[in-house]
Design a protein around this motif. Structure first.
Motif, PDB file in Angstrom:
ATOM      1  N   ILE A  95       0.961  -1.006  -0.050  1.00 24.51           N
ATOM      2  CA  ILE A  95      -0.003   0.009   0.044  1.00 24.51           C
ATOM      3  C   ILE A  95       0.727   1.330  -0.032  1.00 24.51           C
ATOM      4  CG2 ILE A  95      -1.655   1.248   1.406  1.00 24.51           C
ATOM      5  CD1 ILE A  95      -3.084  -1.262   2.424  1.00 24.51           C
ATOM      6  N   ALA A  96       1.791   1.338   0.952  1.00 23.68           N
ATOM      7  CA  ALA A  96       2.725   2.449   0.917  1.00 23.68           C
ATOM      8  C   ALA A  96       3.550   2.556  -0.524  1.00 23.68           C
ATOM      9  CB  ALA A  96       3.968   2.402   2.096  1.00 23.68           C
ATOM     10  N   LEU A  97       3.886   1.330  -1.139  1.00 19.00           N
ATOM     11  CA  LEU A  97       4.697   1.538  -2.293  1.00 19.00           C
ATOM     12  C   LEU A  97       3.864   1.929  -3.459  1.00 19.00           C
ATOM     13  CD1 LEU A  97       7.179   0.772  -3.853  1.00 19.00           C
ATOM     14  CD2 LEU A  97       6.061  -1.519  -4.332  1.00 19.00           C
ATOM     15  N   LEU A  98       2.473   1.688  -3.415  1.00 20.41           N
ATOM     16  CA  LEU A  98       1.634   2.199  -4.568  1.00 20.41           C
ATOM     17  C   LEU A  98       1.130   3.690  -4.480  1.00 20.41           C
ATOM     18  CD1 LEU A  98       0.500   0.892  -7.009  1.00 20.41           C
ATOM     19  CD2 LEU A  98      -1.234   0.105  -5.782  1.00 20.41           C
ATOM     20  N   GLY A 102       8.115   7.456  -2.204  1.00 20.81           N
ATOM     21  CA  GLY A 102       9.243   8.123  -1.514  1.00 20.81           C
ATOM     22  C   GLY A 102       9.091   7.756  -0.187  1.00 20.81           C
ATOM     23  N   PHE A 103       8.027   7.135   0.501  1.00 15.62           N
ATOM     24  CA  PHE A 103       7.600   6.867   1.860  1.00 15.62           C
ATOM     25  C   PHE A 103       8.658   5.676   2.437  1.00 15.62           C
ATOM     26  CE2 PHE A 103       5.535   4.636   5.229  1.00 15.62           C
ATOM     27  CZ  PHE A 103       5.505   5.281   6.199  1.00 15.62           C
ATOM     28  N   LEU A 251       4.897  -2.947  -9.891  1.00 21.71           N
ATOM     29  CA  LEU A 251       3.670  -3.309  -9.230  1.00 21.71           C
ATOM     30  C   LEU A 251       2.860  -2.674 -10.195  1.00 21.71           C
ATOM     31  CD1 LEU A 251       1.710  -4.285  -7.033  1.00 21.71           C
ATOM     32  CD2 LEU A 251       2.622  -2.178  -5.774  1.00 21.71           C
ATOM     33  N   VAL A 252       2.752  -1.199 -10.570  1.00 20.72           N
ATOM     34  CA  VAL A 252       1.557  -0.364 -11.232  1.00 20.72           C
ATOM     35  C   VAL A 252       1.807  -0.968 -12.705  1.00 20.72           C
ATOM     36  CG1 VAL A 252       3.363   1.360 -12.084  1.00 20.72           C
ATOM     37  CG2 VAL A 252       0.809   1.752 -11.407  1.00 20.72           C
ATOM     38  N   TRP A 275       0.736   6.868 -17.320  1.00 19.43           N
ATOM     39  CA  TRP A 275       1.968   7.669 -17.294  1.00 19.43           C
ATOM     40  C   TRP A 275       1.878   9.086 -16.590  1.00 19.43           C
ATOM     41  CZ3 TRP A 275       5.818   4.724 -18.274  1.00 19.43           C
ATOM     42  CH2 TRP A 275       5.681   3.635 -19.004  1.00 19.43           C
ATOM     43  N   ILE A 276       0.967   9.554 -16.628  1.00 20.78           N
ATOM     44  CA  ILE A 276       0.730  10.691 -15.751  1.00 20.78           C
ATOM     45  C   ILE A 276       0.950  10.422 -14.190  1.00 20.78           C
ATOM     46  CG2 ILE A 276      -0.851  12.531 -14.702  1.00 20.78           C
ATOM     47  CD1 ILE A 276      -2.188  12.643 -17.371  1.00 20.78           C
ATOM     48  N   TYR A 277       0.496   9.220 -13.802  1.00 19.62           N
ATOM     49  CA  TYR A 277       0.773   8.912 -12.267  1.00 19.62           C
ATOM     50  C   TYR A 277       2.065   8.381 -12.106  1.00 19.62           C
ATOM     51  CZ  TYR A 277      -0.126   6.542  -7.745  1.00 19.62           C
ATOM     52  OH  TYR A 277       0.055   5.885  -6.701  1.00 19.62           O
TER      53      TYR A 277
END
Length: 327
Positions: A95-98, A102-103, A251-252, A275-277
């Motif tokens: 969840i943090a990765l997605l 940078g978290f 992942l994405v 790609w915007i994300y």
């Protein structure tokens, strides 16, 4: 004259007592789980015999269960607990990765590491899953069609819509080769790929792309070290940044491949959003990790994007050539 009787040595006290007690505990013989307790009632670890002061052993790290696994129902309940509660590192990390750019890198650098999956393990697992998803997508069933089609005396390269003469198709394969000992094999495999073995070339490329991307990480970290010279940062910090961000890409892109693979109609909508994300994610990630101004960060992100294009294109060509050679 009588001989003095030697006095008995005094029992150890203080630190000596603690050392002797711990030594005796650690050397205690292994006993059954039901009897694994010290004389004072303290529970001992079933694995190493050290005293337990919580759910996990402070000596070996093994988790302590209140009841041994004796029946299937208990086994299932423990497994569900591992997935949903006790070992929630997986979900917390994903969840943090997605959704939190940078978290994870910032948390790791600040010393908050035990609550998340290790970075390298996360990268390797997601990379394997990504390439597995790409290889098994429904559109992979169509790759048996020839990469070229014959139209009279011309060969049309389907993916690019470029029409060339048949002789030119052979020239394409020899153009990027050399006169060394591997040239005949390379040329033969290249012609084989152009005339029909698209599946073999695709699978070979996907197999080698994972290794190429792993080699890309240390090169990008060197560029990042040049971009962020002050304050001085360790090279490993930049490498960690790219390990996390490439894990995010796996992942994405894997989620995108699944969504568009089973719902091709979603591709026109999801493609620009994706790609915007990714662009916004990388920008926020650099801001959060390196903590510089937004304009300076945008400038450095542009330089990093240029490095991605140059290095990525070079590695893609090398990977393609190696894939053709090993086809």
């Amino acid at each position: 004259m009588s001989t003095p009787v030697p006095a008995e040595p005094a029992p150890p006290t203080g630190i000596a007592t603690g050392i002797a007690t711990r030594s005796a505990v650690l050397q205690a013989p292994d006993v059954s789980a039901g009897a694994q307790s010290a004389a004072d009632g303290t529970r001992l670890c079933d694995n190493c015999g050290a005293p337990l002061f919580g759910k996990y052993c402070s000596a070996c790290g093994q988790r302590h269960f209140d009841h041994p696994v004796h029946h299937f129902g208990h086994f299932v309940s423990e497994a569900l607990e591992d997935l949903t509660h006790a070992d929630s590192r997986l979900w917390r990390t994903l969840i943090a990765l997605l959704f939190r750019p940078g978290f994870l890198t910032r948390e790791f650098l600040d010393g908050h590491r035990v609550r998340y999956l290790p970075p390298v393990r996360l990268y390797l697992v997601l990379s394997v899953l990504f390439f597995l998803v790409v290889a098994l997508m429904p559109q992979a069933a169509t790759i048996e069609r020839p990469i070229v089609t014959q139209e009279g005396s011309r060969v049309v390269l389907a993916p690019f819509g470029i029409g060339v003469d048949t002789a030119r198709a052979t020239e394409i394969c020899t153009k990027f080769s050399y006169s060394g000992p591997l040239a005949p094999r390379f040329n033969a495999n290249c012609i084989k790929a152009l005339t029909g073995d698209r599946a073999g070339l695709r699978n070979s490329f996907l197999h080698n792309a994972g290794r190429a991307l792993f080699l890309l990480l240390p090169l990008l970290a060197l560029i990042m070290k040049a971009l962020y010279r002050k304050p001085v940062r360790h090279y490993v910090e930049h490498l960690l940044f790219f390990v996390h961000n490439h894990a995010f890409l796996f992942l994405v892109l894997g989620v995108y491949a699944l969504a568009t693979g089973f719902g091709p109609a979603l591709r026109p909508v999801l493609h620009p959003v994706l790609w915007i994300y990714i662009d916004v994610y990388f920008y926020i990630s650099i801001l959060r990790v390196y903590r510089q101004g937004w304009l300076l960060t945008a400038t450095k992100l542009g330089a990093l994007a240029g490095a991605y294009v140059v290095l990525g294109s070079f590695l893609a060509l090398v990977t393609l050539a190696y894939s053709v050679l090993t086809l």
